[in-house]
Scaffold this motif. Sequence first.
Motif, short mmCIF file in Angstrom:
data_model
loop_
_atom_site.label_atom_id
_atom_site.label_comp_id
_atom_site.label_asym_id
_atom_site.label_seq_id
_atom_site.Cartn_x
_atom_site.Cartn_y
_atom_site.Cartn_z
N GLY A 35 -29.38 -3.91 29.41
CA GLY A 35 -30.30 -4.24 28.32
C GLY A 35 -29.97 -5.47 27.50
N LEU A 36 -28.71 -5.68 27.16
CA LEU A 36 -28.36 -6.80 26.28
C LEU A 36 -28.88 -8.16 26.76
CD1 LEU A 36 -24.76 -6.31 24.80
CD2 LEU A 36 -26.94 -6.39 23.59
N PRO A 37 -28.75 -8.47 28.05
CA PRO A 37 -29.25 -9.78 28.50
C PRO A 37 -30.78 -9.92 28.39
CG PRO A 37 -27.73 -8.85 30.10
CD PRO A 37 -28.04 -7.76 29.12
N ASN A 38 -31.48 -8.81 28.22
CA ASN A 38 -32.94 -8.85 28.11
C ASN A 38 -33.43 -8.96 26.67
OD1 ASN A 38 -33.46 -8.65 30.92
ND2 ASN A 38 -32.90 -6.50 30.80
N SER A 39 -32.52 -9.15 25.73
CA SER A 39 -32.91 -9.33 24.33
C SER A 39 -33.76 -10.59 24.20
CB SER A 39 -31.67 -9.49 23.44
OG SER A 39 -30.81 -8.38 23.56
#
Length: 136
Positions: A35-39
């Motif tokens: 999820g973090l890279p999709n922020s």
Amino acid sequence: MAYELRESPPTVDRFLELRDAAGMAERSREAVEQGLPNSLYAVTVVDGTGETVGMARIVGDGGSVYHVCDMAVHPDHQRQGLGSRMMDALMEWIDEEAPPAAYVNLMADVDGFYEQWGFERTAPASKGMYYRVPEA
């Protein structure tokens, strides 16, 4: 103590540590790594020693829906205005990037905090709801 606001997400480890320290619901490492890279946008606050002590991010479709989430400040660094600094940065980004009439939402866990940026309660017109995927 001097703090620096950075336009970047925390590391996966620090994300998990900050959520735990702030008493937030647990997230799996796998979910955070994905999820973090999709922020759409993320900020962190770093103290004078270089340690990340705060984080916040925006997720969504980049057009009609934006969700403010994962706002956390380590308890040892609360009451320093760091949450406000992060929200100011998030809202500045929203004001510059989101098209007119975009929907920006969040799950508030602090009464009276988010209203200063124009957020309003949705109840009774609507209710916030959630579903958590069961662990295997």
